[in-house]
Design an enzyme around this catalytic site. Structure first.
Site, PDB file in Angstrom:
ATOM      1  N   ALA A   1      -9.169   6.277  -7.008  1.00  0.00           N
ATOM      2  CA  ALA A   1      -9.118   7.568  -7.713  1.00  0.00           C
ATOM      3  C   ALA A   1      -9.037   8.711  -6.697  1.00  0.00           C
ATOM      4  O   ALA A   1      -7.997   9.345  -6.549  1.00  0.00           O
ATOM      5  CB  ALA A   1     -10.328   7.726  -8.629  1.00  0.00           C
TER       6      ALA A   1
ATOM      7  N   TYR B   1       5.652   9.152  -9.904  1.00  0.00           N
ATOM      8  CA  TYR B   1       4.504   8.427  -9.325  1.00  0.00           C
ATOM      9  C   TYR B   1       3.714   7.734 -10.425  1.00  0.00           C
ATOM     10  O   TYR B   1       3.318   6.575 -10.282  1.00  0.00           O
ATOM     11  CB  TYR B   1       3.638   9.431  -8.567  1.00  0.00           C
TER      12      TYR B   1
ATOM     13  N   SER C   1      -3.283   3.317  -8.606  1.00  0.00           N
ATOM     14  CA  SER C   1      -3.885   4.658  -8.685  1.00  0.00           C
ATOM     15  C   SER C   1      -4.383   4.924 -10.092  1.00  0.00           C
ATOM     16  O   SER C   1      -3.778   4.466 -11.069  1.00  0.00           O
ATOM     17  CB  SER C   1      -2.845   5.717  -8.322  1.00  0.00           C
TER      18      SER C   1
ATOM     19  N   ASN D   1       2.409  10.440  -3.762  1.00  0.00           N
ATOM     20  CA  ASN D   1       2.309  11.201  -5.018  1.00  0.00           C
ATOM     21  C   ASN D   1       3.201  12.433  -4.841  1.00  0.00           C
ATOM     22  O   ASN D   1       2.768  13.478  -4.372  1.00  0.00           O
ATOM     23  CB  ASN D   1       0.847  11.583  -5.281  1.00  0.00           C
TER      24      ASN D   1
ATOM     25  N   ASN E   1       0.824  -1.219   0.000  1.00  0.00           N
ATOM     26  CA  ASN E   1       0.000   0.000   0.000  1.00  0.00           C
ATOM     27  C   ASN E   1       0.856   1.266   0.000  1.00  0.00           C
ATOM     28  O   ASN E   1       0.335   2.364  -0.161  1.00  0.00           O
ATOM     29  CB  ASN E   1      -0.927  -0.027   1.229  1.00  0.00           C
TER      30      ASN E   1
HETATM   31  N1  LIG Z   1      -5.883   8.997  -1.239  1.00  0.00           N
HETATM   32  C1  LIG Z   1      -6.143   8.862  -2.514  1.00  0.00           C
HETATM   33  O1  LIG Z   1      -7.050   9.511  -3.068  1.00  0.00           O
HETATM   34  C2  LIG Z   1      -5.348   7.896  -3.356  1.00  0.00           C
HETATM   35  C3  LIG Z   1      -5.595   7.849  -4.736  1.00  0.00           C
HETATM   36  C4  LIG Z   1      -4.906   6.919  -5.502  1.00  0.00           C
HETATM   37  C5  LIG Z   1      -4.004   6.057  -4.909  1.00  0.00           C
HETATM   38  N2  LIG Z   1      -3.758   6.152  -3.575  1.00  0.00           N
HETATM   39  C6  LIG Z   1      -2.753   5.225  -3.022  1.00  0.00           C
HETATM   40  O2  LIG Z   1      -3.208   4.670  -1.798  1.00  0.00           O
HETATM   41  C7  LIG Z   1      -2.104   4.378  -0.945  1.00  0.00           C
HETATM   42  C8  LIG Z   1      -2.290   4.996   0.439  1.00  0.00           C
HETATM   43  O3  LIG Z   1      -2.547   6.360   0.307  1.00  0.00           O
HETATM   44  P1  LIG Z   1      -2.806   7.340   1.556  1.00  0.00           P
HETATM   45  O4  LIG Z   1      -3.464   8.541   0.993  1.00  0.00           O
HETATM   46  O5  LIG Z   1      -3.441   6.596   2.675  1.00  0.00           O
HETATM   47  O6  LIG Z   1      -1.293   7.732   1.876  1.00  0.00           O
HETATM   48  P2  LIG Z   1      -0.440   7.910   3.232  1.00  0.00           P
HETATM   49  O7  LIG Z   1       0.520   9.010   2.932  1.00  0.00           O
HETATM   50  O8  LIG Z   1      -1.311   8.073   4.418  1.00  0.00           O
HETATM   51  O9  LIG Z   1       0.288   6.536   3.339  1.00  0.00           O
HETATM   52  C9  LIG Z   1       1.579   6.304   2.876  1.00  0.00           C
HETATM   53  C10 LIG Z   1       2.313   5.468   3.890  1.00  0.00           C
HETATM   54  O10 LIG Z   1       3.603   5.199   3.345  1.00  0.00           O
HETATM   55  C11 LIG Z   1       4.569   5.393   4.374  1.00  0.00           C
HETATM   56  N3  LIG Z   1       5.859   5.732   3.751  1.00  0.00           N
HETATM   57  C12 LIG Z   1       6.156   6.820   2.998  1.00  0.00           C
HETATM   58  N4  LIG Z   1       7.463   6.775   2.609  1.00  0.00           N
HETATM   59  C13 LIG Z   1       7.976   5.619   3.144  1.00  0.00           C
HETATM   60  C14 LIG Z   1       9.256   5.012   3.105  1.00  0.00           C
HETATM   61  N5  LIG Z   1      10.302   5.559   2.452  1.00  0.00           N
HETATM   62  N6  LIG Z   1       9.435   3.843   3.753  1.00  0.00           N
HETATM   63  C15 LIG Z   1       8.410   3.264   4.422  1.00  0.00           C
HETATM   64  N7  LIG Z   1       7.169   3.788   4.490  1.00  0.00           N
HETATM   65  C16 LIG Z   1       6.961   4.961   3.847  1.00  0.00           C
HETATM   66  C17 LIG Z   1       4.017   6.505   5.238  1.00  0.00           C
HETATM   67  O11 LIG Z   1       4.613   6.507   6.521  1.00  0.00           O
HETATM   68  C18 LIG Z   1       2.534   6.151   5.240  1.00  0.00           C
HETATM   69  O12 LIG Z   1       2.230   5.249   6.276  1.00  0.00           O
HETATM   70  C19 LIG Z   1      -0.859   4.870  -1.709  1.00  0.00           C
HETATM   71  O13 LIG Z   1      -0.281   3.815  -2.433  1.00  0.00           O
HETATM   72  C20 LIG Z   1      -1.445   5.893  -2.664  1.00  0.00           C
HETATM   73  O14 LIG Z   1      -0.632   6.080  -3.787  1.00  0.00           O
HETATM   74  C21 LIG Z   1      -4.405   7.039  -2.793  1.00  0.00           C
END
Ligand SMILES: NC(=O)c1ccc[n+]([C@@H]2O[C@H](COP(=O)([O-])OP(=O)(O)OC[C@H]3O[C@@H](n4cnc5c(N)ncnc54)[C@H](O)[C@@H]3O)[C@@H](O)[C@H]2O)c1
Length: 264
Positions: free
Chosen positions: A187, A156, A143, A97, A93
């Site tokens: 999305a 990304y 994504s 971005n 996960n």
């Molecule tokens: N929120 C949205 O609308 C959306 C849309 C499309 C895709 N996504 C994808 O969903 C997933 C979660 O998104 P989110 O919004 O909950 O993000 P978030 O920023 O809350 O989660 C990212 C996590 O990655 C960890 N992280 C970052 N860099 C790191 C590193 N170098 N080593 C270890 N851990 C690291 C952070 O500590 C965090 O726990 C991601 O893959 C994101 O790309 C989210």
């Protein structure tokens, strides 16, 4: 429906985000189902999450890991395997971005790939011997950016494109072992990171409104719980004949007729 996830060891990468993040929501749903989460993340919040879960009588492990460092990923998987002797699911996960666009340096672009894509490869690579034994499965978080582009975020976009390609590649590669590989495509979902991003924009509120009204189903963002529940179903044996699939939990954002777009 019993998802039969009780006592399954689920490696979840990127689950120490703030409360309400996608990873943290999936984590709490895994715990509701009695699964044993092994969290890989760099944020110390993971220690509190693991402790909170253990207080509920469910085992959990946090491996503090910077996933851009290959040796740290290898150590994390070794630690998990030593503790539990098995891995049933890898749920990738992690994702940021990071706005590494065409003006970024070679090093910045490579760093974005390492975080957003290469880490997926390394976690699966090291967990594979255990997935083979358990006939486990892989779930990658994708994504819409991989399919629609976004602008100013080459690193990304390339990574998430690669994540989808790897999802299908692994589905094919691992058929002989009965290992499934799928992706969930998101999305627009309201998370603390999304909130932080909106706050960086000069007209954040207006931008948010314009995004939300373009989401066909109910003109609202996808709730993290809706994503988490689809993840749980997909990793469970209730989805035992689903592999190589891109499952869109996006309120119709990517595919539905543009004629649905709400007028001003
Ligand atoms: N929120 C949205 O609308 C959306 C849309 C499309 C895709 N996504 C994808 O969903 C997933 C979660 O998104 P989110 O919004 O909950 O993000 P978030 O920023 O809350 O989660 C990212 C996590 O990655 C960890 N992280 C970052 N860099 C790191 C590193 N170098 N080593 C270890 N851990 C690291 C952070 O500590 C965090 O726990 C991601 O893959 C994101 O790309 C989210």
């Amino acid at each position: 429906m019993d998802l039969k996830l009780k006592d399954k060891v689920v490696v979840i990468c990127g689950a120490a985000g703030k409360e309400g993040s996608i990873g943290e929501t999936i984590l709490s749903r895994l715990v509701d189902e009695g699964a044993i989460p092994a969290i890989i993340d760099r944020n110390d919040r993971g220690y509190q999450y693991a402790e909170k879960i253990q207080k509920k009588g469910i085992d959990a492990l946090f491996c503090k890991t910077d996933v851009t460092k290959p040796e740290e990923i290898e150590n994390a998987i070794r630690t998990i395997a030593e503790k539990y002797g098995r891995i049933d699911v890898v749920l990738n996960n992690v994702g940021v971005n990071d706005g590494v666009g065409l003006d970024a340096s070679y090093e910045e672009f490579m760093q974005s790939l390492k975080l957003n894509m290469v880490s997926y490869f390394l976690i699966v690579k090291h967990a594979l011997p255990f997935l083979k034994k358990s006939k486990g499965n892989i779930l990658n978080i994708g994504s819409k950016v991989a399919l629609t582009g976004q602008g100013r975020t080459s690193g990304y976009a390339a990574s998430k494109g690669g994540v989808l390609a790897l999802t299908r590649e692994w589905a094919v590669d691992l058929v002989p072992f009965g290992i499934r590989s799928n992706a969930i495509i998101i999305a627009e979902s309201w998370t603390p990171s999304y909130d932080s991003w909106i706050k960086t924009l000069p007209n954040g509120e207006a931008k948010l409104k314009s995004i939300v009204k373009k989401i066909p189903l109910e003109n609202r963002m996808t709730e993290t719980l809706e994503i988490a529940d689809t993840c749980l179903f997909t990793i469970s044996e209730r989805s035992s004949h689903t592999t190589g699939q891109f499952i869109f939990v996006d309120g119709g954002y990517v595919h539905l007729d543009r004629a649905l777009l709400t007028e001003q």
